[in-house]
Design an enzyme around this catalytic site. Structure first.
Site, mmCIF file in Angstrom:
data_model
loop_
_atom_site.group_PDB
_atom_site.id
_atom_site.type_symbol
_atom_site.label_atom_id
_atom_site.label_comp_id
_atom_site.label_asym_id
_atom_site.label_seq_id
_atom_site.Cartn_x
_atom_site.Cartn_y
_atom_site.Cartn_z
ATOM 1 C CE LYS A 143 24.122 -16.687 -17.057
ATOM 2 N NZ LYS A 143 24.043 -17.448 -15.822
ATOM 3 N N GLY A 197 31.399 -33.596 -17.341
ATOM 4 C CA GLY A 197 32.122 -32.321 -17.307
ATOM 5 C C GLY A 197 32.825 -32.175 -15.973
ATOM 6 C CB VAL A 198 35.815 -33.090 -14.309
ATOM 7 C CG1 VAL A 198 35.129 -33.996 -13.323
ATOM 8 C CG2 VAL A 198 36.339 -33.873 -15.498
ATOM 9 N N GLY A 199 34.905 -29.523 -14.982
ATOM 10 C CA GLY A 199 35.479 -28.182 -15.050
ATOM 11 C C GLY A 199 35.540 -27.555 -13.667
ATOM 12 C CG ASN A 200 36.378 -23.353 -13.440
ATOM 13 O OD1 ASN A 200 37.538 -23.672 -13.270
ATOM 14 N ND2 ASN A 200 36.003 -22.469 -14.346
ATOM 15 C CB VAL A 201 30.981 -26.238 -10.872
ATOM 16 C CG1 VAL A 201 30.025 -26.802 -9.831
ATOM 17 C CG2 VAL A 201 30.732 -24.751 -11.076
ATOM 18 C CB ALA A 202 32.294 -30.986 -12.217
HETATM 19 N N1 LIG Z 1 30.652 -21.586 -12.183
HETATM 20 C C1 LIG Z 1 29.578 -21.362 -11.460
HETATM 21 O O1 LIG Z 1 29.649 -20.818 -10.350
HETATM 22 C C2 LIG Z 1 28.247 -21.800 -11.969
HETATM 23 C C3 LIG Z 1 28.143 -22.661 -13.052
HETATM 24 N N2 LIG Z 1 26.906 -23.087 -13.459
HETATM 25 C C4 LIG Z 1 26.804 -23.996 -14.591
HETATM 26 O O2 LIG Z 1 27.530 -25.191 -14.314
HETATM 27 C C5 LIG Z 1 28.115 -25.677 -15.530
HETATM 28 C C6 LIG Z 1 29.609 -25.833 -15.347
HETATM 29 O O3 LIG Z 1 30.166 -24.576 -15.041
HETATM 30 P P1 LIG Z 1 31.750 -24.395 -14.840
HETATM 31 O O4 LIG Z 1 32.290 -25.553 -14.104
HETATM 32 O O5 LIG Z 1 31.945 -23.043 -14.321
HETATM 33 O O6 LIG Z 1 32.221 -24.438 -16.354
HETATM 34 P P2 LIG Z 1 33.577 -25.007 -16.960
HETATM 35 O O7 LIG Z 1 33.651 -24.495 -18.335
HETATM 36 O O8 LIG Z 1 34.715 -24.780 -16.038
HETATM 37 O O9 LIG Z 1 33.312 -26.595 -16.973
HETATM 38 C C7 LIG Z 1 32.517 -27.236 -17.907
HETATM 39 C C8 LIG Z 1 33.250 -28.493 -18.333
HETATM 40 O O10 LIG Z 1 32.391 -29.228 -19.200
HETATM 41 C C9 LIG Z 1 33.174 -29.749 -20.264
HETATM 42 N N3 LIG Z 1 32.314 -30.054 -21.393
HETATM 43 C C10 LIG Z 1 31.818 -29.222 -22.348
HETATM 44 N N4 LIG Z 1 31.074 -29.900 -23.216
HETATM 45 C C11 LIG Z 1 31.064 -31.194 -22.801
HETATM 46 C C12 LIG Z 1 30.444 -32.384 -23.272
HETATM 47 N N5 LIG Z 1 29.703 -32.396 -24.374
HETATM 48 N N6 LIG Z 1 30.646 -33.534 -22.570
HETATM 49 C C13 LIG Z 1 31.423 -33.537 -21.476
HETATM 50 N N7 LIG Z 1 32.029 -32.441 -20.984
HETATM 51 C C14 LIG Z 1 31.858 -31.293 -21.641
HETATM 52 C C15 LIG Z 1 34.214 -28.668 -20.537
HETATM 53 O O11 LIG Z 1 35.338 -29.196 -21.227
HETATM 54 C C16 LIG Z 1 34.540 -28.215 -19.115
HETATM 55 O O12 LIG Z 1 35.619 -28.941 -18.558
HETATM 56 C C17 LIG Z 1 27.711 -24.694 -16.629
HETATM 57 O O13 LIG Z 1 26.562 -25.170 -17.271
HETATM 58 C C18 LIG Z 1 27.386 -23.421 -15.859
HETATM 59 O O14 LIG Z 1 26.435 -22.618 -16.518
HETATM 60 C C19 LIG Z 1 25.759 -22.707 -12.833
HETATM 61 C C20 LIG Z 1 25.806 -21.884 -11.753
HETATM 62 C C21 LIG Z 1 27.044 -21.319 -11.270
HETATM 63 C C1 LIG Z 2 27.492 -15.532 -10.245
HETATM 64 C C2 LIG Z 2 27.030 -16.550 -11.167
HETATM 65 C C3 LIG Z 2 27.475 -17.859 -10.635
HETATM 66 C C4 LIG Z 2 25.565 -16.385 -11.339
HETATM 67 C C5 LIG Z 2 25.025 -17.023 -12.556
HETATM 68 O O1 LIG Z 2 25.070 -16.449 -13.605
HETATM 69 C C6 LIG Z 2 24.445 -18.345 -12.481
HETATM 70 O O2 LIG Z 2 24.180 -18.832 -11.368
HETATM 71 O O3 LIG Z 2 24.214 -18.971 -13.538
#
Ligand SMILES: NC(=O)C1=CN([C@@H]2O[C@H](COP(=O)(O)OP(=O)(O)OC[C@H]3O[C@@H](n4cnc5c(N)ncnc54)[C@H](O)[C@@H]3O)[C@@H](O)[C@H]2O)C=CC1
Ligand SMILES: CC(C)CC(=O)C(=O)O
Length: 363
Positions: free
Chosen positions: A80, A180-185
């Site tokens: 990482k 958290g309703v970011g990219n994944v959620a």
């Molecule tokens: N994007 C991906 O493909 C992957 C993501 N993950 C994990 O999934 C999680 C979410 O990733 P993404 O959606 O990409 O990130 P993101 O940054 O798009 O979404 C995270 C969301 O959580 C919110 N947040 C932060 N602190 C908070 C709190 N205390 N309470 C409520 N909401 C809060 C943020 O405002 C944001 O909207 C991370 O932990 C990441 O490491 C794991 C594997 C792959």
């Molecule tokens: C390509 C990423 C989604 C890989 C990674 O770092 C993870 O799964 O946390």
């Protein structure tokens, strides 16, 4: 932290500090274990309170990637990158190009991709300097942003966890509390809404909450209220360490299944969930969809093949619950067992001598 002691205790291979004066790059690349192949894991950009916090995060996340890639059946090790800085204000093109050059210098021992705070555009910049990057947008055979595919894996894994907890994998009429309703959620919520689940959401970003309320009729709650909701499933999709001494007593759910990395603050918190009869879908297994997808780029991206493998997360989660029951251990330990056994088996197979250009009989 005594770095070498920590690395010895947790079997790390390499820790690289990268600094570039012109662009302001300050990055840490941690490589945990390359028994299965080159280390693949994303590059996170975050405002760390201290340099030590950044190094610790890189190390913990790299080890998580070793287990994630092993349990997903990938022939890849774990690594990482963390970049110290605010992704909203501290990015510039040269910063990612400089990182790309440091990654190139590792000669394939580490391959990067997106993580929290980085985008396809950033990966494209890294790609100007190295081919050891995935999740890029430009060109043939690339897979782009992994988040939607991670969401598909979470959805499938959540269904498997529901099957274990409720005897049926349907999520129709289930109440799901999403942190958290970011990219994944957001994409996860689309799947859940489509299936007829009722959603409760929270986020520190009020606009993100509003978007989910409008799109899915979700109920919005304050960030500290999410743990105590009368729900069937809790989906942590924001931060790590949210399953801890303070939150566990508040939980009323039967399932914990979400995308965040390192959800258990300590292993004992996984034991507590197990004792309480809460079905926990191990984080690094259920959230492996993104890495499975970007890893497919390494063999010439084929979307149908990648998505089929991601859908396999359903079966992997069920397999982990079966190991948990067979061996009488919590699900997080069952996942570790699956990953460690694979690394040990492949490692043993690969320990026999093979001649290469550096060996004593290379000529
Ligand atoms: N994007 C991906 O493909 C992957 C993501 N993950 C994990 O999934 C999680 C979410 O990733 P993404 O959606 O990409 O990130 P993101 O940054 O798009 O979404 C995270 C969301 O959580 C919110 N947040 C932060 N602190 C908070 C709190 N205390 N309470 C409520 N909401 C809060 C943020 O405002 C944001 O909207 C991370 O932990 C990441 O490491 C794991 C594997 C792959
Ligand atoms: C390509 C990423 C989604 C890989 C990674 O770092 C993870 O799964 O946390």
């Amino acid at each position: 932290m005594e770095l070498f002691t920590y690395m010895e205790d947790h079997d790390y291979e390499q820790l690289v500090l990268c600094y570039d004066k012109t662009s302001g790059l300050k990055a840490v690349i941690a490589i945990h274990d390359t028994t299965l192949g080159p280390a693949l894991g994303g590059a996170r950009m975050w405002t760390y309170a201290s340099e030590e916090d950044a190094i610790e995060d890189a190390l913990r996340l790299a080890k998580g990637m070793t287990y994630k890639n092993a349990a997903a059946g990938l022939n890849l090790g774990g690594g990482k990158t963390v970049i110290i800085g605010d992704p909203k204000t501290d990015k510039n093109d040269e910063l990612f190009r400089a990182l790309g050059r440091y990654i190139e210098g590792l000669n394939g021992r580490y391959i990067t991709a997106e993580d929290v705070g980085t985008t396809e555009y950033d990966m494209d910049l890294i790609h100007l300097e190295t081919n050891f990057v995935t999740g890029i947008s430009s060109g043939e055979g690339t897979s782009g942003n992994p988040s939607p595919v991670t969401a598909l894996g979470i959805y499938k894994g959540m269904k498997a966890a529901a099957k274990e907890a409720f005897g049926d994998d349907s999520l129709k009429d289930k109440t799901i509390a999403v942190q958290g309703v970011g990219n994944v959620a957001y994409t996860l919520c689309e799947y859940l809404h489509e299936e007829g689940a009722k959603l409760i959401v929270t986020d520190i970003n009020k606009a993100a909450v509003q978007r989910a309320v409008e799109a899915f009729g979700a109920t919005a709650v304050e960030t500290d209220e999410i743990y105590s909701q009368e729900a069937d499933i809790f989906a942590p999709c924001a931060l790590g360490a949210v399953i801890n001494d303070e939150t566990i007593p508040q939980l009323k759910v039967k399932v914990v299944a979400g995308s965040a990395n390192n959800q258990l603050k300590e292993p004992e918190h996984g034991n507590r969930l197990h004792e309480m009869g809460i079905v926990y879908a191990p984080d690094y297994v259920i959230n492996s969809g993104g890495v499975i997808n970007v890893a497919d780029e390494l063999i010439g991206y084929n979307e149908a093949r990648a998505l089929k493998r991601v859908e396999g997360i359903y079966d992997t989660i069920l397999k982990i619950f079966a190991i948990s029951k067979r061996d009488g251990i919590p699900s997080y330990q069952a996942a570790d067992r699956l990953a460690e056994e694979r690394i040990a088996r492949v490692g043993a197979t690969r320990s026999t001598f093979l001649r290469n250009e550096k060996s004593i009989i290379s000529k």
